[in-house]
Design an enzyme around this catalytic site. Structure first.
Site, PDB file in Angstrom:
ATOM      1  N   ASP A  83       0.792  -1.149  -0.184  1.00  0.00           N
ATOM      2  CA  ASP A  83      -0.037  -0.013   0.060  1.00  0.00           C
ATOM      3  C   ASP A  83       0.734   1.155   0.104  1.00  0.00           C
ATOM      4  OD1 ASP A  83       0.788  -0.733   2.689  1.00  0.00           O
ATOM      5  OD2 ASP A  83      -0.739   0.709   3.376  1.00  0.00           O
ATOM      6  N   GLU A 148       0.022  -0.765   5.802  1.00  0.00           N
ATOM      7  CA  GLU A 148       0.821  -0.090   6.723  1.00  0.00           C
ATOM      8  C   GLU A 148       0.804   1.190   6.803  1.00  0.00           C
ATOM      9  OE1 GLU A 148       4.776   1.007   8.137  1.00  0.00           O
ATOM     10  OE2 GLU A 148       3.724   1.639   6.405  1.00  0.00           O
TER      11      GLU A 148
HETATM   12 ZN   LIG Z   1       6.833   2.195   4.156  1.00  0.00          ZN
END
Ligand SMILES: [Zn+2]
Length: 399
Positions: A83, A148
């Site tokens: 992501d 994340e």
């Molecule tokens: Zn990162």
């Protein structure tokens, strides 16, 4: 495990794979095909891939990828995320952030540094290592999350729980986040500071400013309570950490009147703390300071602390030596061992095995015109291959 003969085809070019990943606009929590692109590349060289979708009330569901080759130990793990953060002001980019174009030897795009090119470099390193080895003396695992840059609730943490429930272990892990301030090879991260956000509400009694004996001003108390936090550093640092720092981020009273003492005052602050503290110790210290600042003439306060991670340190030793040696072999630079910067998913992995972080140059991460030198991507693949060779030579028995 014995590798099939012939070695699985499909040499992975780290730059082409990085481009293919960047072309998937996987802004958290969207995936947009990024994990499929990676899984196809890994399956092509013999990995088995499992897609893990996790969800929880109040958070978007997130796709993650668990890829493994080999069945025996020792197990080397690479952790990362596909992501990316939003592009921000799209018009300010000089190149389409999802076109993954290369200009003058530099690859542009959201995720070029943080951290799709790092993932591609590791995949290429694994392929090159496997192609060279006659047997794989252990296993290689990739833990890739799509969560994340977001709440980090449905990602690495849940994948580790999923592995634990199956009795799957890993013996060492590199997180491929960007770690180098200006040049590839400068810095390996062996720990991170913890982060605590405190929300403080001080209660008083509303009244007329001309009749202070009939009111109880919470702002005066709040100022006294926050004063000890305004010195910025709350310790002198430790062997591998900079001093713990505190920043007050907002003070809110919301009082439009100049002749009214308000009933409440609020403040929010964040503390980045080193290994001299735990969140429990920090909260106890805060309550002591706030009790003193509050005084004994009435009033009360509430403190709510949320922790996004405790501080942690992987003590310098065989694993940090192995990483430093590999980086030095490829770049000629011996990287500094550091614990600076924000939090990362290493904070979850450290409970399982030695973990350190190494990746690309972080200068443009999260910025407009995020970019990486193509040469750095190839060097990073070399470094990761050197790490795999050293890891399995150290512990492996099959070669
Ligand atoms: Zn990162």
């Amino acid at each position: 495990m014995a590798l099939q003969d012939p070695i699985p085809p499909g040499a992975i070019d780290p730059v082409s794979l990085a481009q293919a990943l960047i072309r998937c606009p996987s802004v958290t929590p969207a995936d947009e095909g990024a994990l499929d692109v990676l899984a196809r590349a890994l399956e092509g060289i013999g990995f088995s891939c499992q897609r893990l979708r996790f969800e929880e009330d109040g958070t978007p569901p997130v796709d993650n990828l668990y890829a493994r080759i080999g069945t025996a130990g020792p197990v080397f793990c690479y952790a990362g995320h596909t992501d990316v953060v939003p592009v921000g002001d799209a018009a300010a980019w000089s190149i389409d952030p999802f076109a993954a174009e290369i200009h003058d030897g530099v690859l542009y795009g959201r995720g070029a540094v943080d951290m799709k090119s790092s993932i591609a470099s590791f995949a290429a390193a694994a392929q090159a290592y496997i192609a060279e080895a006659s047997t794989l003396p252990g296993s290689i695992v990739l833990l890739i999350t799509g969560d994340e840059e977001g709440p980090a609730i449905n990602g690495t943490k849940k994948m580790l729980d999923w592995m634990a429930a199956r009795g799957e272990t890993i013996d060492a892990c590199v997180v491929g986040e960007p770690t180098n301030p200006t040049k590839l090879g400068e810095m390996v991260k062996i720990g991170r500071r913890g982060s605590l956000t405190g929300r403080l509400t001080v209660h008083g009694a509303q009244g007329h400013v001309a009749y202070p004996h009939l009111a109880d001003n919470p702002i005066h108390r709040l100022v006294r309570m926050l004063a000890p936090l305004s010195k910025t550093y709350i310790d002198e640092g430790s062997d591998y950490f900079q001093p713990s720092s505190v920043q007050v981020t907002t003070v809110d009273v919301g009082n439009p009147a100049t002749n009214v003492v308000p009933a409440q005052a609020r403040a929010t602050f964040n503390i980045r703390f080193n290994d001299l503290w735990t969140s429990t110790k920090l909260e106890a210290w805060l309550r002591q300071i706030f009790d003193e600042g509050l005084g004994s003439d009435g009033g009360s306060y509430e403190l709510k602390c949320s922790i996004s991670g405790e501080s942690f340190l992987t003590e310098p030793g065989w694993f940090s030596d192995l990483l430093q040696d590999a980086v030095e072999k490829v770049t000629g630079l011996r990287p500094e061992l550091s614990t600076t910067g924000g939090t990362s998913d290493a904070r979850f992995i450290r409970a399982v095995c030695p973990v350190a972080e190494f990746g690309l140059v972080g200068q443009t991460m999260h910025k407009v015109d995020e970019r990486v030198a193509v040469e750095d991507i190839r060097k990073l693949a070399d470094i990761f291959k050197t790490v795999l060779t050293a890891f399995f030579a150290r512990t492996g028995t099959g070669r």
